[in-house]
Write a protein that holds these residues in place. Structure first.
Motif, PDB file in Angstrom:
ATOM      1  N   GLU A  65     -24.158  -8.519  31.665  1.00  0.00           N
ATOM      2  CA  GLU A  65     -23.239  -8.353  31.208  1.00  0.00           C
ATOM      3  C   GLU A  65     -22.299  -8.923  32.029  1.00  0.00           C
ATOM      4  O   GLU A  65     -21.737  -9.834  31.421  1.00  0.00           O
ATOM      5  CB  GLU A  65     -23.121  -7.005  30.095  1.00  0.00           C
ATOM      6  N   THR A  91     -22.636 -12.186  32.991  1.00  0.00           N
ATOM      7  CA  THR A  91     -22.236 -13.256  31.675  1.00  0.00           C
ATOM      8  C   THR A  91     -20.500 -13.436  31.352  1.00  0.00           C
ATOM      9  O   THR A  91     -19.871 -13.856  31.935  1.00  0.00           O
ATOM     10  CB  THR A  91     -23.024 -13.021  30.956  1.00  0.00           C
ATOM     11  N   LEU A  92     -19.679 -11.959  31.701  1.00  0.00           N
ATOM     12  CA  LEU A  92     -19.031 -11.597  31.317  1.00  0.00           C
ATOM     13  C   LEU A  92     -17.654 -12.847  32.608  1.00  0.00           C
ATOM     14  O   LEU A  92     -16.227 -13.965  32.377  1.00  0.00           O
ATOM     15  CB  LEU A  92     -17.952 -10.228  31.572  1.00  0.00           C
ATOM     16  N   THR A 113     -18.514 -17.061  32.301  1.00  0.00           N
ATOM     17  CA  THR A 113     -17.429 -17.613  31.343  1.00  0.00           C
ATOM     18  C   THR A 113     -16.266 -17.546  31.001  1.00  0.00           C
ATOM     19  O   THR A 113     -15.919 -17.727  30.519  1.00  0.00           O
ATOM     20  CB  THR A 113     -18.585 -16.863  29.778  1.00  0.00           C
ATOM     21  N   LYS A 164     -14.695 -14.855  30.766  1.00  0.00           N
ATOM     22  CA  LYS A 164     -14.113 -13.507  30.086  1.00  0.00           C
ATOM     23  C   LYS A 164     -13.848 -12.335  31.043  1.00  0.00           C
ATOM     24  O   LYS A 164     -13.109 -11.508  30.481  1.00  0.00           O
ATOM     25  CB  LYS A 164     -15.147 -12.579  29.012  1.00  0.00           C
ATOM     26  N   SER A 165     -13.779 -12.438  32.075  1.00  0.00           N
ATOM     27  CA  SER A 165     -13.439 -11.368  33.108  1.00  0.00           C
ATOM     28  C   SER A 165     -13.190 -11.809  34.126  1.00  0.00           C
ATOM     29  O   SER A 165     -13.461 -13.089  34.785  1.00  0.00           O
ATOM     30  CB  SER A 165     -14.494 -10.244  33.222  1.00  0.00           C
ATOM     31  N   LYS A 166     -12.047 -11.453  34.684  1.00  0.00           N
ATOM     32  CA  LYS A 166     -11.779 -11.602  36.429  1.00  0.00           C
ATOM     33  C   LYS A 166     -12.782 -11.496  37.744  1.00  0.00           C
ATOM     34  O   LYS A 166     -14.149 -10.629  36.939  1.00  0.00           O
ATOM     35  CB  LYS A 166     -10.990 -10.986  37.002  1.00  0.00           C
ATOM     36  N   MET A 173     -17.770  -2.615  27.019  1.00  0.00           N
ATOM     37  CA  MET A 173     -16.541  -2.741  27.490  1.00  0.00           C
ATOM     38  C   MET A 173     -15.456  -1.958  28.102  1.00  0.00           C
ATOM     39  O   MET A 173     -15.291  -2.448  29.271  1.00  0.00           O
ATOM     40  CB  MET A 173     -15.773  -2.671  25.788  1.00  0.00           C
TER      41      MET A 173
END
Length: 291
Positions: A218, A221-222, A225, A227-229, A194
């Protein structure tokens, strides 16, 4: 003599002020909970330990004004060119064909050590002329190989860099090029990963094994999806990556979206990787990334 009344400061003593010097001499039940290591290491307090591993680096980096990073992943096994040359000489002196083949492979792969070292230099040299909150800091896993090379490049450019080390069954000491105040150690892989992505403005990946692939996917995927810019994900080494992963195959099998193949860029040199970042953020010469 009574202390002069103050207009500032808390009315209550801090937890540090009230921590007894003989804490460990007390019966377990009587110890202050926040100083009782046996209590803090109980299975039921895993969630609290997660929080502590999240908070400690977060607080330190914020206190130092670090808002933007470039993450560099890659094998811990790659040697520097000088170490690889010495290993080859030793193998040739030994005369074992298997050792010689392995040493020649290490010598060939030391090219990636050079590229990671150059990246550390390029990123840090760019940031030398930026305002503090616009500087880019190199972040690695803190170990040897590619991680050492990137931290080393930053140090040789007279800058600071970050290392996120992990406790492993086999001892892994942090490399000597990490800035000591930014050398962190983790127990939990999840919290460590993280921290890699929290401030990342780009992820650059040199060849590596299971750990490198875990970190790469990781990040993918972020971003996939939401979940991350979206940030640049740049792989160094066409020859390695074209054989190691095949996103076109995954697309053709329908397990990823057609546009997902465009999430990564593959280059061969540190200069090309840095230029990709410059182009992505549309930086003019001497311009810094605005956080």
């Amino acid at each position: 003599m009574q202390d002069k009344p103050r207009l500032h400061g808390a009315n209550f003593p801090s937890a540090r002020d009230e921590m007894p010097s003989n804490q460990q001499d007390s019966p377990p039940a009587y110890r202050l909970a926040y100083t009782d290591q046996d209590f803090l290491l109980r299975e039921e307090l895993r969630g609290l330990r997660f929080h502590l591993e999240l908070q400690k680096p977060e607080m330190v980096l914020k206190e130092h004004g670090i808002e933007s990073t470039i993450v560099i992943f890659g094998s811990a096994r790659f040697l520097s060119p000088s170490d690889a040359n010495n290993a080859l000489k030793s193998a040739e002196a030994d005369g074992d064909p298997a050792k010689i083949r392995a040493a020649k492979r290490e010598q060939r792969n030391s090219h990636y050590y050079q590229q990671a070292q150059k990246l550390g230099d390029l990123i840090t040299s760019h940031s030398a002329n930026c305002e503090e909150n616009e500087r880019l800091y190199v972040v690695t896993g803190g170990g040897p190989g590619i991680m050492e090379a990137a931290n080393r490049g930053a140090a040789e450019a007279n800058g600071k860099s970050i290392g996120l080390n992990i406790v492993l069954p086999h001892e892994q000491a942090p490399n000597p090029y990490i800035s000591p105040e930014f050398c962190f150690r983790f127990h939990y892989f999840g919290i460590r990963k993280m921290h890699f992505m929290l401030r990342a403005k780009a992820v650059i990946v040199c060849p590596g094994g299971f750990g490198t692939f875990d970190e790469l996917f990781e990040a993918l995927t972020l971003i996939q999806t939401g979940k991350s810019k979206r940030v640049p994900i740049i792989l160094i080494g066409h020859e390695f990556w074209r054989q190691a992963i095949n996103l076109e195959f995954l697309r053709d099998e329908g397990v990823i979206s057609p546009d997902d193949v465009n999430m990564i860029s593959i280059v061969d040199t540190a200069e090309q990787a840095w230029q990709h970042i410059v182009d992505f953020y549309q930086l003019s010469p001497g311009q810094c990334i605005r956080c």
